[in-house]
Write an enzyme that holds these catalytic residues in place. Structure first.
Site, PDB file in Angstrom:
ATOM      1  N   ASN A 130      -7.909 -21.106  33.413  1.00 50.45           N
ATOM      2  CA  ASN A 130      -8.797 -20.857  32.278  1.00 50.45           C
ATOM      3  C   ASN A 130      -9.779 -22.031  32.226  1.00 50.45           C
ATOM      4  O   ASN A 130      -9.446 -23.106  31.735  1.00 50.45           O
ATOM      5  CB  ASN A 130      -7.953 -20.763  30.998  1.00 50.45           C
ATOM      6  N   LYS A 146      -7.594 -25.341  32.142  1.00 48.32           N
ATOM      7  CA  LYS A 146      -6.160 -25.193  31.870  1.00 48.32           C
ATOM      8  C   LYS A 146      -5.582 -24.357  32.991  1.00 48.32           C
ATOM      9  O   LYS A 146      -6.230 -23.408  33.440  1.00 48.32           O
ATOM     10  CB  LYS A 146      -5.947 -24.450  30.549  1.00 48.32           C
ATOM     11  N   ARG A 172      -9.283 -16.334  33.711  1.00 44.27           N
ATOM     12  CA  ARG A 172      -9.724 -15.779  32.436  1.00 44.27           C
ATOM     13  C   ARG A 172     -11.248 -15.859  32.413  1.00 44.27           C
ATOM     14  O   ARG A 172     -11.821 -16.925  32.629  1.00 44.27           O
ATOM     15  CB  ARG A 172      -9.147 -16.614  31.299  1.00 44.27           C
ATOM     16  N   HIS A 178     -10.949 -11.564  22.694  1.00 40.40           N
ATOM     17  CA  HIS A 178      -9.477 -11.648  22.607  1.00 40.40           C
ATOM     18  C   HIS A 178      -8.834 -10.359  23.118  1.00 40.40           C
ATOM     19  O   HIS A 178      -7.712 -10.015  22.724  1.00 40.40           O
ATOM     20  CB  HIS A 178      -8.986 -11.848  21.150  1.00 40.40           C
ATOM     21  N   ASN A 218      -7.834 -20.191  15.789  1.00 41.54           N
ATOM     22  CA  ASN A 218      -9.089 -20.886  15.453  1.00 41.54           C
ATOM     23  C   ASN A 218     -10.222 -19.878  15.417  1.00 41.54           C
ATOM     24  O   ASN A 218     -11.082 -19.901  14.556  1.00 41.54           O
ATOM     25  CB  ASN A 218      -9.391 -21.948  16.501  1.00 41.54           C
ATOM     26  N   ARG A 246     -16.400 -20.740  12.358  1.00 44.31           N
ATOM     27  CA  ARG A 246     -17.411 -19.660  12.454  1.00 44.31           C
ATOM     28  C   ARG A 246     -17.482 -18.867  11.157  1.00 44.31           C
ATOM     29  O   ARG A 246     -16.444 -18.599  10.534  1.00 44.31           O
ATOM     30  CB  ARG A 246     -17.064 -18.706  13.605  1.00 44.31           C
ATOM     31  N   ARG A 267      -3.627 -25.298   8.592  1.00 44.48           N
ATOM     32  CA  ARG A 267      -2.563 -26.093   7.955  1.00 44.48           C
ATOM     33  C   ARG A 267      -3.146 -27.019   6.891  1.00 44.48           C
ATOM     34  O   ARG A 267      -2.576 -27.172   5.808  1.00 44.48           O
ATOM     35  CB  ARG A 267      -1.799 -26.915   9.001  1.00 44.48           C
ATOM     36  N   GLY A 299      -2.069 -18.530  16.449  1.00 43.41           N
ATOM     37  CA  GLY A 299      -1.601 -19.667  15.639  1.00 43.41           C
ATOM     38  C   GLY A 299      -1.313 -19.340  14.174  1.00 43.41           C
ATOM     39  O   GLY A 299      -0.209 -19.575  13.689  1.00 43.41           O
ATOM     40  N   GLU A 319      -1.382 -14.337  26.635  1.00 42.08           N
ATOM     41  CA  GLU A 319      -2.509 -13.895  27.457  1.00 42.08           C
ATOM     42  C   GLU A 319      -2.274 -14.235  28.929  1.00 42.08           C
ATOM     43  O   GLU A 319      -2.678 -13.500  29.819  1.00 42.08           O
ATOM     44  CB  GLU A 319      -3.805 -14.538  26.952  1.00 42.08           C
TER      45      GLU A 319
END
Ligand code: ADP
Length: 402
Positions: A7, A14, A90, A179, A210, A240, A284, A330, A384
């Site tokens: 990715n 990653k 990805r 997504h 996020n 956003r 959080r 998340g 994913e």
């Protein structure tokens, strides 16, 4: 077969190595700050960590270093890169060219390049990752898995914007959605988990991280989703704005003497939970502040809840009902309180949350609705990477993708 999942972002890469025989995670790594001062690679294999701190000029160097780490004689995962059968990448934006994952060749790379105007931040980085792997692992097949592909089944009434049709024809202006790999995974997995036939089940998927997006998945096909031509549309997100009247852009630009690009940058990076609360983009922090009475944190949280509820209502209408509502990512996987607030009062739709099961359901596959709830409400942790690995395996072994 061992499959490497890559990715690539603009300054990061990653990766995960998965042994498809048993789908075992063999290695997980991150190359950060590519092309910037302070570059480093971190990799974990069986709890053993490797850290390389050194200048990493570009994605090719990042891939070479990844190979060095993966084949490290002491802390690596393989003896030689030949053991790796294929690489799954990805890719953010497949435009209308890709409705499923594909084996990468020159034509595919050209199409990914052609979609750069639609994914200006991600597609160039994804391409750099692909080309770097081609260079450092010659002969190993590469597969592209697109964030947009799952949503390509939307009908025109769901994907078109109400601007003159010629903009769709000439400039490909339409809703694409993102997504997709996550919506695809959780909508399928939740049916397996519940023992339902996914081709007979209406699922609303809530990917809340996020970046957040919602999707209506009717009998295995996506029929609507909240993100648009870019990942800016939909519910309010970490930074956003989510959906708004486009006249807001013009109004702010005129009054603040900003360009359209500057306003959109603000809508992408300084808005959402961060912009409304003035505190943080992290849920959080918003939760903690809201619970201690911070007024704007309360409004930010309420805006997110209100937005998710509106999509649930509208997607139930789109599919003439709903059988399963699933939370992931998340916030979706960890935010029991948010899930309770989102689902409160949905008994009229046949959806009744069990408050105890809801709290126990964090971070694991679980049913969080009451036994008598007509609509099942579930938590399914997204994965994913496994979708990318499975698609890659199917493509290189000539099996049909599920
Ligand atoms: P990304 O879109 O970057 O993949 P994630 O899916 O990791 O994001 O989601 C990040 C979000 O999840 C952050 O807003 C974070 O605050 C939120 N989150 C993580 N743990 C919790 C928790 N225990 N309660 C509420 N939100 C959480």
């Amino acid at each position: 077969m061992k499959i490497l999942i890559v990715n690539a972002g603009s300054s990061s890469l990653k990766y995960q190595l998965v042994d498809m025989d048993g789908e075992k995670l063999m290695a997980k790594g991150l190359v950060e700050r590519i092309g910037i001062e302070g570059s480093k690679l971190t990799q974990k294999v069986n709890g053993q960590e490797i850290v390389f701190e050194q200048p990493i000029k570009d994605h090719t160097e990042a891939c070479s270093l990844m190979i060095k780490a993966l084949t490290d004689p002491e802390k690596g995962a393989v003896k030689h890169m030949d053991e790796i059968g294929a690489v799954g990448h990805r890719v953010l934006h497949g435009g209308e060219a890709f409705t499923a994952s594909v084996l990468i060749n020159e034509e595919v790379k050209e199409a990914i390049r052609a979609n750069i105007p639609l994914g200006p931040l991600h597609n160039p980085a994804n391409l750099m990752g692909i080309e770097a792997c081609e260079k450092v692992m010659p002969g190993t097949p590469n597969v592209a898995v697109f964030d947009t592909a799952f949503h390509q089944t939307m009908p025109p009434k769901a994907f078109l914007y109400g601007v003159p049709y010629e903009y769709y024809e000439r400039l490909h202006v339409r809703r694409y959605g993102f997504h997709g790999t996550s919506h695809r995974y959780v909508s399928k997995r939740v049916c397996e988990f519940l023992g339902l036939d996914r081709f007979k089940t209406r699922v609303i998927t809530c990917h809340l991280g996020n970046g957040s997006s919602m999707a209506a998945v009717d009998c295995g096909k996506c029929v609507d989703t909240s993100m648009g031509i870019t990942p800016l549309e939909g519910v309010i997100m970490g930074t956003r704005s989510g959906s708004m009247d486009p006249a807001v852009v013009q109004y702010i630009a005129n009054n603040e003497h900003m360009t359209v690009d500057e306003v959109l940058n603000m809508c992408n990076k300084k808005s959402g939970l961060l912009g409304i609360s003035g505190l943080s983009s992290d849920m959080r922090d918003i939760d903690a502040a809201a619970d201690s009475g911070h007024e704007r944190a309360i409004i930010a949280r309420d805006m997110l809840i209100h937005g998710i509820r509106k999509y649930i209502g509208s997607y139930a209408a789109v599919m003439n009902g709903v059988d399963v509502i699933v939370f992931t990512a998340g916030i979706g996987e960890n935010g029991a309180e948010l899930r309770e607030r989102v689902m409160s009062g949905f008994e009229f739709l046949g959806a009744k949350l069990d408050p105890v099961k809801n709290v126990e359901g964090n971070r694991k596959e679980s049913i969080i609705s009451t036994d008598d709830s007509k609509v099942k409400i579930c938590v399914i942790p997204t994965d994913e990477e496994i979708v990318i690995a499975r698609d890659t395996l199917c493509i290189v072994t000539g099996k049909p993708i599920e």
